[in-house]
Design a protein around this motif. Structure first.
Motif, short mmCIF file in Angstrom:
data_model
loop_
_atom_site.label_atom_id
_atom_site.label_comp_id
_atom_site.label_asym_id
_atom_site.label_seq_id
_atom_site.Cartn_x
_atom_site.Cartn_y
_atom_site.Cartn_z
N GLU A 132 0.85 -1.19 0.00
CA GLU A 132 0.00 0.00 0.00
C GLU A 132 0.89 1.24 0.00
OE1 GLU A 132 -3.57 2.27 0.19
OE2 GLU A 132 -3.16 0.18 -0.27
N GLY A 133 0.97 1.91 -1.12
CA GLY A 133 1.83 3.08 -1.21
C GLY A 133 3.26 2.70 -1.54
N LEU A 164 7.49 3.44 -1.08
CA LEU A 164 8.51 3.96 -0.19
C LEU A 164 9.60 4.72 -0.95
CD1 LEU A 164 8.96 0.85 2.14
CD2 LEU A 164 7.56 2.87 2.53
N ASP A 165 9.47 4.76 -2.25
CA ASP A 165 10.47 5.40 -3.09
C ASP A 165 10.05 6.82 -3.46
OD1 ASP A 165 12.08 3.02 -3.29
OD2 ASP A 165 10.53 2.23 -4.61
N ALA A 166 11.04 7.65 -3.81
CA ALA A 166 10.75 9.02 -4.23
C ALA A 166 9.94 9.00 -5.53
CB ALA A 166 12.06 9.78 -4.44
N PRO A 167 8.94 9.90 -5.65
CA PRO A 167 8.14 9.94 -6.88
C PRO A 167 8.98 10.29 -8.09
CG PRO A 167 7.09 11.20 -5.12
CD PRO A 167 8.48 10.87 -4.65
N VAL A 168 8.63 9.69 -9.21
CA VAL A 168 9.26 10.03 -10.49
C VAL A 168 8.16 10.26 -11.51
CG1 VAL A 168 11.37 8.72 -10.05
CG2 VAL A 168 9.45 7.61 -11.19
N ARG A 169 8.48 11.03 -12.52
CA ARG A 169 7.51 11.26 -13.59
C ARG A 169 8.09 10.78 -14.90
NH1 ARG A 169 3.69 16.56 -12.62
NH2 ARG A 169 1.91 15.17 -12.82
N HIS A 170 7.25 10.09 -15.66
CA HIS A 170 7.68 9.56 -16.95
C HIS A 170 7.50 10.63 -18.04
CE1 HIS A 170 7.95 5.76 -15.01
NE2 HIS A 170 6.64 5.59 -14.89
N PRO A 177 4.37 6.76 -9.71
CA PRO A 177 5.58 5.99 -10.05
C PRO A 177 6.71 6.31 -9.08
CG PRO A 177 4.66 7.10 -11.99
CD PRO A 177 3.91 7.61 -10.81
N PRO A 178 7.48 5.31 -8.68
CA PRO A 178 7.64 3.97 -9.26
C PRO A 178 6.72 2.89 -8.70
CG PRO A 178 9.34 4.34 -7.64
CD PRO A 178 8.56 5.60 -7.70
N HIS A 179 5.65 3.27 -7.96
CA HIS A 179 4.69 2.26 -7.52
C HIS A 179 4.14 1.53 -8.74
CE1 HIS A 179 0.99 0.49 -5.87
NE2 HIS A 179 1.59 0.57 -4.69
N GLU A 180 3.82 0.26 -8.56
CA GLU A 180 3.37 -0.56 -9.70
C GLU A 180 2.05 -0.08 -10.30
OE1 GLU A 180 2.48 -4.61 -8.00
OE2 GLU A 180 2.96 -3.48 -6.18
N PHE A 181 1.25 0.68 -9.53
CA PHE A 181 0.02 1.23 -10.10
C PHE A 181 0.30 2.32 -11.12
CE2 PHE A 181 -3.00 0.21 -6.28
CZ PHE A 181 -2.92 -1.14 -6.61
#
Length: 445
Positions: free
Chosen positions: A3-4, A6-12, A96-100
């Motif tokens: 759930e959620g 733990l990594d820093a957000p990234v944008r594609h 991202p990088p969450h799998e959702f």
């Protein structure tokens, strides 16, 4: 599946040159995938009107789930998104990088890009986004233009509402007969060569707003930087394209990026930093352009050299130290943290900057103003925009400070209107200031 993230957000990067990006069936499938995740989470319910519209749409359906919602109901959800990025930056656990792999604002942008490619942008909306043309034309007849667009004008504003769908009570920025760039070229400012930051050089990217609507922002920046030993040059190759981004015209945004990046390259090679005067424009230079043109070396080069004006002053303070001479601002400052400043992921730099002023209390207000660029002035959105901005206005009123400021001039003006509606016991200022204007005032300018 956790759930959620733990990594820093990234944008594609945006795959906007791929035909699939505009495919209606693929867009609908992605909307349903993302909306179903949002429906199960609902952390963003209080950010903007997109999410209440989405959740009401689902809750009022036959099954109470997305499977019984018609795709025709999605457009109002998309239209309510102001691309403020606050869901991505502050709320969503599934970016991202969450799998959702959830990027709600850029999905709304994709929908609008498909609409733009299909020719569904209205004539009026297209005209509103032509900031350079509008600035030049209105600047040539500035007194007349400002009279006609003033909120107190009951002769012209009802007509403007009918023709252009601009709410008659929405504040509209004034125009000036002489642009910031022209003023800078006509008036030299003496640079203090003994200041701690002497030797630094900066190009002030005027932005369409500072250039045509609020030259005082640029003039304040020039004075502050000169006092601190920074040599400045004012350039304005053209608008950053944020108005076009709001409507999904990605090809035009890319054209703006290439034009501005090419014009500013020589300054970067000569050791200049590039400083944008409005946070929306800084966001474009630093983050949005590299996602639209990820393989363009000049765009990447510009992004690395770019600062927001408050970020740049704080950088001077940390690296060299600010010049002496700052005097307290009596009564303190209620500072609105503009969404596009927050979206730059640099922290509250305007607050850091204003706290450098001695004996001046700064209260930070971290709620959206509700304005959303040209969205908040539209007849169908203005009251909603004021409702969204009401919590921020309440927090500003509660702070009871003498000065109200926002890095976003449009947000600042909108919040003044929201303050005026809170009741007779709330004293709204005549206008909100840009933080750099307050720093200039503290220096005695």
């Amino acid at each position: 599946m956790r759930e959620g993230s733990l990594d820093a957000p990234v944008r594609h990067p945006l795959d906007w040159q791929n035909p699939d990006f505009y495919d209606a069936e693929k867009i609908d499938a992605e909307l349903r995938r993302v909306f179903d995740i949002c429906h199960g989470c609902r952390r963003c319910f209080n950010l903007c009107d997109s999410f209440p519209r989405l959740f009401d749409l689902i809750d009022d359906s036959d099954s109470g789930e997305l499977d019984s919602v018609s795709s025709e109901g999605f457009k109002p959800v998309v239209d309510a998104c102001t691309l403020c990025d606050m869901c991505f930056m502050t709320k969503c656990p599934y970016v991202p990088p969450h799998e959702f792999n959830l990027d709600f604002p850029h999905l709304m942008l994709r929908y609008r890009a498909a609409e733009a490619r299909a020719g569904k942008i209205s004539f009026v909306d297209r005209q509103l986004t032509e900031t350079d043309r509008n600035g030049k034309l209105a600047g040539a007849v500035a007194p007349l233009a400002n009279w006609a667009t003033g909120t107190g004008n009951r002769l012209t504003r009802p007509l403007l509402e009918k023709v252009a769908d601009i709410h008659r009570d929405a504040h509209l920025p004034e125009f000036h007969g002489k642009t910031f760039k022209a003023r800078a070229e006509a008036q030299a400012i003496e640079v203090d060569r003994t200041a701690p930051a002497a030797g630094r050089k900066a190009v002030l990217y005027a932005t369409c707003f500072a250039n045509y609507n609020s030259p005082s922002i640029g003039e304040a920046a020039r004075q502050v930087l000169a006092r601190n030993g920074v040599e400045t040059v004012v350039e304005y190759p053209g608008c950053c394209g944020m108005p076009q981004l709001e409507h999904g015209e990605l090809d035009r945004v890319a054209e703006s990026a290439r034009t501005v990046a090419a014009a500013l390259e020589r300054y970067i090679d000569e050791g200049y930093d590039i400083v944008a005067l409005v946070p929306s424009c800084a966001l474009m230079l630093k983050f949005e352009w590299p996602l639209i043109l990820p393989d363009d070396p000049l765009v990447a080069k510009l992004a690395k050299a770019s600062f927001d004006i408050t970020e740049f002053v704080v950088d001077i303070a940390k690296r060299q130290g600010l010049a002496d001479g700052l005097k307290p601002l009596d009564g303190g400052v209620a500072l609105h943290f503009a969404c596009h400043a927050r979206a730059q992921n640099m922290g509250p730099k305007a607050q850091e900057m204003l706290k450098l002023i001695p004996e001046t209390e700064v209260t930070l207000v971290e709620r959206c103003s509700g304005h959303g660029g040209s969205w908040g002035i539209k007849k169908e959105n203005f009251e909603v925009a004021l409702k969204i901005g009401k919590p921020a206005a309440r927090n500003i009123a509660k702070a009871t400070k003498a000065h109200v400021a926002s890095e976003c001039p449009l947000a600042g003006a909108h919040l003044v209107q929201a303050l005026e509606r809170l009741g007779d016991d709330v004293k709204a200022p005549a206008a909100a200031s840009h933080p750099i204007e307050l720093l200039a005032r503290a220096y005695g300018y």
